[in-house]
Design an enzyme around this catalytic site. Sequence first.
Site, PDB file in Angstrom:
ATOM      1  N   GLN A  35       0.823  -1.209   0.000  1.00  0.00           N
ATOM      2  CA  GLN A  35       0.000   0.000   0.000  1.00  0.00           C
ATOM      3  C   GLN A  35       0.859   1.261   0.000  1.00  0.00           C
ATOM      4  OE1 GLN A  35      -2.875  -0.265   3.182  1.00  0.00           O
ATOM      5  NE2 GLN A  35      -3.464  -2.339   2.607  1.00  0.00           N
ATOM      6  N   CYS A  36       1.892   1.229  -0.793  1.00  0.00           N
ATOM      7  CA  CYS A  36       2.873   2.313  -0.870  1.00  0.00           C
ATOM      8  C   CYS A  36       2.769   2.961  -2.246  1.00  0.00           C
ATOM      9  CB  CYS A  36       4.264   1.710  -0.655  1.00  0.00           C
ATOM     10  SG  CYS A  36       5.657   2.819  -0.889  1.00  0.00           S
TER      11      CYS A  36
END
Length: 161
Positions: A35-36
């Site tokens: 989730q970057c």
Amino acid sequence: MTDFYQFSINSLQNQPIKFEELRGKLVLIVNTASQCGLTPQYEGLQKLHEKYSEKGLTIIGFPCNQFRNQEPGDASEISNNCLINYGVAFQITEKIEVNGANSHPIFTYLKNALPGVLGNNIKWNFTKFLIGQDGQPIKRFAPITKPEALEPYIKKALALT
């Protein structure tokens, strides 16, 4: 100095990955997160895997949740994200820490062998380490370095240039 081949870790499927079995391979180690903003690098890493795995490159992703909780999921969620969203076929390990007292020993070793801008710390997700076919760390790459930018180093290390 510690020998790269002494390390081991479990895969997301809880199977041992023994670095001893990587002798003679060029290894790219990457701390990853699902989730970057840099997560799309999975796609580029997969392309490198497809292009060079038969020529001797092994890529191993190490999920880490130390940077703004960008890898909060369990093994199943991490695996599904990598496979479904990016078609990742290279090895992904169990979730680890890369900084601090609980840093996985491979990252302690790599940070000491190839310090970065922040010295012996990992700055962010998708820091990459290239380890030669002889087990010697070659180069550290910043998180923002796109996987395709590693290709000249891979070709050189595999004597493909």
